[in-house]
Design a protein around this motif. Structure first.
Motif, PDB file in Angstrom:
ATOM      1  N   ILE A  16       0.837  -1.201   0.000  1.00  0.00           N
ATOM      2  CA  ILE A  16       0.000   0.000   0.000  1.00  0.00           C
ATOM      3  C   ILE A  16       0.872   1.250   0.000  1.00  0.00           C
ATOM      4  O   ILE A  16       0.618   2.211  -0.741  1.00  0.00           O
ATOM      5  CB  ILE A  16      -0.945  -0.015   1.218  1.00  0.00           C
ATOM      6  CG1 ILE A  16      -1.980  -1.147   1.055  1.00  0.00           C
ATOM      7  CG2 ILE A  16      -1.645   1.330   1.401  1.00  0.00           C
ATOM      8  CD1 ILE A  16      -2.847  -1.357   2.286  1.00  0.00           C
ATOM      9  N   PHE A  17       1.901   1.248   0.840  1.00  0.00           N
ATOM     10  CA  PHE A  17       2.809   2.389   0.903  1.00  0.00           C
ATOM     11  C   PHE A  17       3.428   2.674  -0.469  1.00  0.00           C
ATOM     12  O   PHE A  17       3.469   3.828  -0.931  1.00  0.00           O
ATOM     13  CB  PHE A  17       3.909   2.112   1.938  1.00  0.00           C
ATOM     14  CG  PHE A  17       5.081   3.039   1.855  1.00  0.00           C
ATOM     15  CD1 PHE A  17       4.996   4.348   2.324  1.00  0.00           C
ATOM     16  CD2 PHE A  17       6.282   2.609   1.307  1.00  0.00           C
ATOM     17  CE1 PHE A  17       6.083   5.206   2.242  1.00  0.00           C
ATOM     18  CE2 PHE A  17       7.372   3.464   1.220  1.00  0.00           C
ATOM     19  CZ  PHE A  17       7.272   4.760   1.691  1.00  0.00           C
ATOM     20  N   LEU A  18       3.898   1.650  -1.164  1.00  0.00           N
ATOM     21  CA  LEU A  18       4.510   1.858  -2.480  1.00  0.00           C
ATOM     22  C   LEU A  18       3.497   2.351  -3.501  1.00  0.00           C
ATOM     23  O   LEU A  18       3.821   3.165  -4.381  1.00  0.00           O
ATOM     24  CB  LEU A  18       5.164   0.560  -2.963  1.00  0.00           C
ATOM     25  CG  LEU A  18       6.453   0.144  -2.237  1.00  0.00           C
ATOM     26  CD1 LEU A  18       6.952  -1.195  -2.776  1.00  0.00           C
ATOM     27  CD2 LEU A  18       7.530   1.206  -2.401  1.00  0.00           C
ATOM     28  N   ALA A  39      -9.372   3.061   3.799  1.00  0.00           N
ATOM     29  CA  ALA A  39      -8.558   1.888   4.133  1.00  0.00           C
ATOM     30  C   ALA A  39      -7.081   2.151   3.844  1.00  0.00           C
ATOM     31  O   ALA A  39      -6.195   1.763   4.623  1.00  0.00           O
ATOM     32  CB  ALA A  39      -9.043   0.671   3.350  1.00  0.00           C
ATOM     33  N   VAL A  40      -6.801   2.823   2.718  1.00  0.00           N
ATOM     34  CA  VAL A  40      -5.414   3.148   2.379  1.00  0.00           C
ATOM     35  C   VAL A  40      -4.841   4.146   3.377  1.00  0.00           C
ATOM     36  O   VAL A  40      -3.721   3.988   3.882  1.00  0.00           O
ATOM     37  CB  VAL A  40      -5.326   3.703   0.938  1.00  0.00           C
ATOM     38  CG1 VAL A  40      -3.940   4.276   0.658  1.00  0.00           C
ATOM     39  CG2 VAL A  40      -5.654   2.600  -0.065  1.00  0.00           C
ATOM     40  N   SER A  41      -5.623   5.195   3.685  1.00  0.00           N
ATOM     41  CA  SER A  41      -5.166   6.207   4.641  1.00  0.00           C
ATOM     42  C   SER A  41      -4.875   5.593   6.007  1.00  0.00           C
ATOM     43  O   SER A  41      -3.874   5.921   6.656  1.00  0.00           O
ATOM     44  CB  SER A  41      -6.207   7.315   4.775  1.00  0.00           C
ATOM     45  OG  SER A  41      -6.426   7.953   3.531  1.00  0.00           O
ATOM     46  N   GLN A  42      -5.759   4.700   6.426  1.00  0.00           N
ATOM     47  CA  GLN A  42      -5.568   4.054   7.724  1.00  0.00           C
ATOM     48  C   GLN A  42      -4.315   3.179   7.730  1.00  0.00           C
ATOM     49  O   GLN A  42      -3.565   3.171   8.715  1.00  0.00           O
ATOM     50  CB  GLN A  42      -6.786   3.210   8.077  1.00  0.00           C
ATOM     51  CG  GLN A  42      -6.689   2.538   9.453  1.00  0.00           C
ATOM     52  CD  GLN A  42      -7.929   1.730   9.791  1.00  0.00           C
ATOM     53  OE1 GLN A  42      -8.922   1.756   9.064  1.00  0.00           O
ATOM     54  NE2 GLN A  42      -7.869   1.004  10.887  1.00  0.00           N
ATOM     55  N   ALA A  43      -4.077   2.441   6.639  1.00  0.00           N
ATOM     56  CA  ALA A  43      -2.898   1.575   6.566  1.00  0.00           C
ATOM     57  C   ALA A  43      -1.613   2.389   6.633  1.00  0.00           C
ATOM     58  O   ALA A  43      -0.656   2.008   7.329  1.00  0.00           O
ATOM     59  CB  ALA A  43      -2.939   0.751   5.274  1.00  0.00           C
ATOM     60  N   VAL A  44      -1.593   3.535   5.941  1.00  0.00           N
ATOM     61  CA  VAL A  44      -0.409   4.387   5.966  1.00  0.00           C
ATOM     62  C   VAL A  44      -0.219   4.997   7.353  1.00  0.00           C
ATOM     63  O   VAL A  44       0.895   5.047   7.886  1.00  0.00           O
ATOM     64  CB  VAL A  44      -0.506   5.496   4.900  1.00  0.00           C
ATOM     65  CG1 VAL A  44       0.615   6.519   5.075  1.00  0.00           C
ATOM     66  CG2 VAL A  44      -0.462   4.883   3.500  1.00  0.00           C
ATOM     67  N   LEU A  55       6.120   9.401   7.051  1.00  0.00           N
ATOM     68  CA  LEU A  55       6.608   8.906   5.767  1.00  0.00           C
ATOM     69  C   LEU A  55       6.273   9.840   4.612  1.00  0.00           C
ATOM     70  O   LEU A  55       6.980   9.862   3.598  1.00  0.00           O
ATOM     71  CB  LEU A  55       6.019   7.523   5.483  1.00  0.00           C
ATOM     72  CG  LEU A  55       6.368   6.442   6.522  1.00  0.00           C
ATOM     73  CD1 LEU A  55       5.593   5.160   6.237  1.00  0.00           C
ATOM     74  CD2 LEU A  55       7.869   6.165   6.540  1.00  0.00           C
ATOM     75  N   PHE A  56       5.194  10.617   4.757  1.00  0.00           N
ATOM     76  CA  PHE A  56       4.757  11.515   3.692  1.00  0.00           C
ATOM     77  C   PHE A  56       4.663  12.947   4.219  1.00  0.00           C
ATOM     78  O   PHE A  56       4.295  13.184   5.376  1.00  0.00           O
ATOM     79  CB  PHE A  56       3.397  11.090   3.134  1.00  0.00           C
ATOM     80  CG  PHE A  56       3.428   9.794   2.381  1.00  0.00           C
ATOM     81  CD1 PHE A  56       3.910   9.747   1.080  1.00  0.00           C
ATOM     82  CD2 PHE A  56       2.978   8.610   2.962  1.00  0.00           C
ATOM     83  CE1 PHE A  56       3.942   8.544   0.386  1.00  0.00           C
ATOM     84  CE2 PHE A  56       3.004   7.418   2.279  1.00  0.00           C
ATOM     85  CZ  PHE A  56       3.488   7.372   0.981  1.00  0.00           C
TER      86      PHE A  56
END
Length: 320
Positions: A16-18, A39-44, A55-56
């Motif tokens: 997901i990060f990549l 879901a993506v935001s939560q995983a990051v 990381l961002f």
């Protein structure tokens, strides 16, 4: 019993990060992966929390990576690439072949074993990497898993988790320019060194370390003038009449010089020898290390040792 620390990520989180790195936005990564944006935001966010770093840089659009994010992007790409190769590699082993074997070979065995060992390994692996060089460098690569097998002059006896298979023991001998009288006593070798320098193996090599240690035991403090990393450098310099050397039969064989250029003689004083060993990590390659060790011993006995015993008949059973 100590508590094992959990890894701060899993492969899905790295994927997901990549995806966010490539898309430059959470929404774009979600579409690419077939997930929802939350879901993506939560995983990051969870990844950043577990690692304890941002990381961002969310103040810019598209999203920018922080310095920590840049490092993770490099490492994550390599990890995922390795992970994707696991299943094909496992399927390949069902056919009796490994995807890759990496072996390190001490340089004094390069001429004797490089080609036959490469052929033997190609019979069991799709890809073979065979590197010749100093034992110390190969030992470091074996312990860091950059090599699978090592043939060298150090048993790494103080390292746990390794299996060791003896190949050969050989004595140290004298190598002199053709026509040079061989010293028969230690004091004669000291006098020889006054007019003909000792050509040494580099102190970076195990052989160089062992020779220096033996000379100290003999109380010989010989000047340092010439040293080489390779058996060829040592032997060729002696053949050119620039000095004499304490070396071994296999180092002499490795140089491949015309026997008329040099003279061989027993080493004065107490004998000493070196042992060659094949080393692998325990229980990782099944019987392969044992089988390869047997192959190496047979190759040396059939293709190399007869010529050395004919050239140096006074070796007797010290070369075995």
């Amino acid at each position: 019993m100590p508590v094992r620390e959990l890894l701060p990520f899993d492969l899905k989180a790295l994927e997901i990060f990549l995806a966010v790195c490539e898309a430059g936005a959470m929404a774009g990564a979600a579409r690419r992966l077939g997930l929802t944006q939350p879901a993506v935001s939560q995983a990051v966010a969870e990844l950043e929390t577990r690692m304890g770093v941002a990381l961002f840089d969310r103040s810019v659009r598209p999203l920018g990576l922080t310095a920590a994010g840049g490092v993770l992007r490099q490492k994550a790409s390599a990890l995922l690439s390795e992970a994707r190769q696991i299943v094909p590699a496992l399927k390949e082993t069902e056919h009796g072949r490994l995807p890759l074997i990496r072996a390190g070979l001490v340089d004094s065995l390069s001429r004797a074993l490089s080609a036959p060992l490469a052929g033997r390994l190609c019979a069991v692996a799709e890809e073979v990497s065979l590197l010749a060089g100093l034992t110390a460098a190969h030992a470091s690569a074996l312990l860091s898993r950059q090599l699978d097998l090592l043939v060298g002059v150090d048993e790494l006896a103080d390292i746990e988790g390794l299996e060791r298979f003896p190949l050969l023991t050989e004595p140290y001998v004298l190598l002199l320019p053709a026509g040079e009288r061989a010293p028969e006593r230690v004091e004669e070798m000291a006098r020889l060194a006054q007019r003909l320098p000792l050509v040494r193996f580099s102190a970076r090599s195990r052989t160089g370390i062992e020779v220096d240690r033996h000379l100290r035991r003999l109380k010989l403090d010989l000047p340092r003038r010439l040293e080489f990393d390779t058996p060829f450098g040592v032997s060729a310099t002696v053949a050119a009449g620039e000095g004499f050397a304490v070396t071994t039969p296999l180092c002499i064989f490795e140089a491949g010089l015309d026997g008329d250029q040099v003279r061989y003689a027993p080493l004065p004083g107490p004998a000493f020898s070196r042992s060659l060993t094949l080393i692998g990590r325990r229980q990782e390659l099944g019987r392969l290390p044992r089988d390869v060790a047997t192959f190496c011993r047979q190759t040396l006995e059939e293709a190399v040792l007869p010529a050395l015993r004919a050239t140096l008949p006074w070796l007797g059973d010290t070369l075995a």
